[in-house]
Design an enzyme around this catalytic site. Structure first.
Site, PDB file in Angstrom:
ATOM      1  N   ASP A   1      38.953  30.845  37.624  1.00 59.49           N
ATOM      2  CA  ASP A   1      40.171  31.220  36.908  1.00 59.49           C
ATOM      3  C   ASP A   1      41.271  31.530  37.926  1.00 59.49           C
ATOM      4  O   ASP A   1      41.034  32.168  38.949  1.00 59.49           O
ATOM      5  CB  ASP A   1      39.896  32.449  36.024  1.00 59.49           C
TER       6      ASP A   1
ATOM      7  N   ASN B   1      38.040  33.231  23.577  1.00 55.16           N
ATOM      8  CA  ASN B   1      39.143  33.656  22.710  1.00 55.16           C
ATOM      9  C   ASN B   1      39.627  32.513  21.813  1.00 55.16           C
ATOM     10  O   ASN B   1      39.706  31.363  22.272  1.00 55.16           O
ATOM     11  CB  ASN B   1      40.323  34.131  23.565  1.00 55.16           C
TER      12      ASN B   1
ATOM     13  N   GLN C   1      44.037  34.143  23.031  1.00 52.85           N
ATOM     14  CA  GLN C   1      43.980  32.782  23.585  1.00 52.85           C
ATOM     15  C   GLN C   1      45.363  32.376  24.082  1.00 52.85           C
ATOM     16  O   GLN C   1      46.362  32.529  23.368  1.00 52.85           O
ATOM     17  CB  GLN C   1      43.494  31.777  22.523  1.00 52.85           C
TER      18      GLN C   1
ATOM     19  N   HIS D   1      37.558  27.069  25.832  1.00 46.72           N
ATOM     20  CA  HIS D   1      36.935  27.413  27.118  1.00 46.72           C
ATOM     21  C   HIS D   1      36.167  28.709  26.965  1.00 46.72           C
ATOM     22  O   HIS D   1      36.461  29.518  26.085  1.00 46.72           O
ATOM     23  CB  HIS D   1      37.984  27.543  28.229  1.00 46.72           C
TER      24      HIS D   1
HETATM   25  P1  5GP Z   1      42.565  32.524  27.430  1.00 44.99           P
HETATM   26  O1  5GP Z   1      43.555  33.658  27.523  1.00 44.99           O
HETATM   27  O2  5GP Z   1      43.192  31.325  26.747  1.00 44.99           O
HETATM   28  O3  5GP Z   1      41.237  32.889  26.871  1.00 44.99           O
HETATM   29  O4  5GP Z   1      42.259  32.140  28.931  1.00 44.99           O
HETATM   30  C1  5GP Z   1      43.019  31.272  29.691  1.00 44.99           C
HETATM   31  C2  5GP Z   1      42.623  31.510  31.126  1.00 44.99           C
HETATM   32  O5  5GP Z   1      43.006  30.382  31.873  1.00 44.99           O
HETATM   33  C3  5GP Z   1      43.311  32.722  31.754  1.00 44.99           C
HETATM   34  O6  5GP Z   1      42.323  33.613  32.258  1.00 44.99           O
HETATM   35  C4  5GP Z   1      44.183  32.120  32.850  1.00 44.99           C
HETATM   36  O7  5GP Z   1      44.217  32.920  34.002  1.00 44.99           O
HETATM   37  C5  5GP Z   1      43.507  30.793  33.112  1.00 44.99           C
HETATM   38  N1  5GP Z   1      44.404  29.728  33.527  1.00 44.99           N
HETATM   39  C6  5GP Z   1      45.578  29.362  32.921  1.00 44.99           C
HETATM   40  N2  5GP Z   1      46.117  28.297  33.554  1.00 44.99           N
HETATM   41  C7  5GP Z   1      45.252  27.981  34.569  1.00 44.99           C
HETATM   42  C8  5GP Z   1      45.273  26.967  35.566  1.00 44.99           C
HETATM   43  O8  5GP Z   1      46.192  26.145  35.660  1.00 44.99           O
HETATM   44  N3  5GP Z   1      44.224  26.943  36.431  1.00 44.99           N
HETATM   45  C9  5GP Z   1      43.200  27.844  36.343  1.00 44.99           C
HETATM   46  N4  5GP Z   1      42.211  27.732  37.252  1.00 44.99           N
HETATM   47  N5  5GP Z   1      43.145  28.812  35.416  1.00 44.99           N
HETATM   48  C10 5GP Z   1      44.168  28.883  34.543  1.00 44.99           C
END
Ligand code: 5GP
Ligand code: ZN
Length: 139
Positions: free
Chosen positions: A32, A88, A95, A101
């Protein structure tokens, strides 16, 4: 199937580089970008599903099997004391990337941010709990 302009479609296909720690035909597992803890990783299916409502049971099962294997491997290598698996769905649930994911979050004793996943508790009366139970009960 990929979706145009989806960042995780681009990352999982390799179009955008990432710190990949595992890859197979169906999934890519990456670090992440803004980790909650050392080793925080994401399991990303290569096929685009927005969330738990869209993903097929087959891919969801494979994702959970992979989460199990990754948790064992990461715990051995990182020496963490515990592990959260988090997923999420929709903005209200946190999310931010709308391609399914699973978060793999290693947990450490004496970590700086111990309250990664702390929520306050709501109270329901016994009658309300029975109503909720009856509403949700599945055969
Ligand atoms: P969500 O909030 O949708 O459950 O999680 C999205 C996750 O993706 C977050 O923890 C954020 O830090 C990670 N993330 C968002 N954009 C990128 C990216 O371009 N590369 C990586 N490696 N992680 C990302
Ligand atoms: Zn996508």
């Amino acid at each position: 199937m990929r979706e145009k302009d989806c960042i995780f479609c681009k990352i999982s296909s390799g179009e955008i580089p990432s710190n990949t720690i595992y890859e197979d035909e169906e999934f890519r597992v990456i670090l992440d970008l803004a980790p909650a803890a050392k080793g925080h990783a994401l399991i990303i299916p290569k096929e685009h599903f927005a969330d738990i409502y869209e993903i097929t049971e087959e891919v969801a099962c494979s994702a959970m099997k992979l989460a199990k294997r990754m948790a064992v491997h990461m715990t051995e290598v990182l020496g963490c004391e515990g592990f959260n698996i988090l997923q999420n769905n929709h903005e209200v649930a946190g999310q931010t990337v709308f391609h399914f994911h699973m978060h793999l979050i290693p947990r450490y004793q004496n970590a700086k941010n111990e309250d990664i996943l702390v929520w306050s508790h709501e109270t329901f009366s016994p009658e309300e709990m029975e109503q909720i139970r009856d509403m949700l009960k599945q055969e």
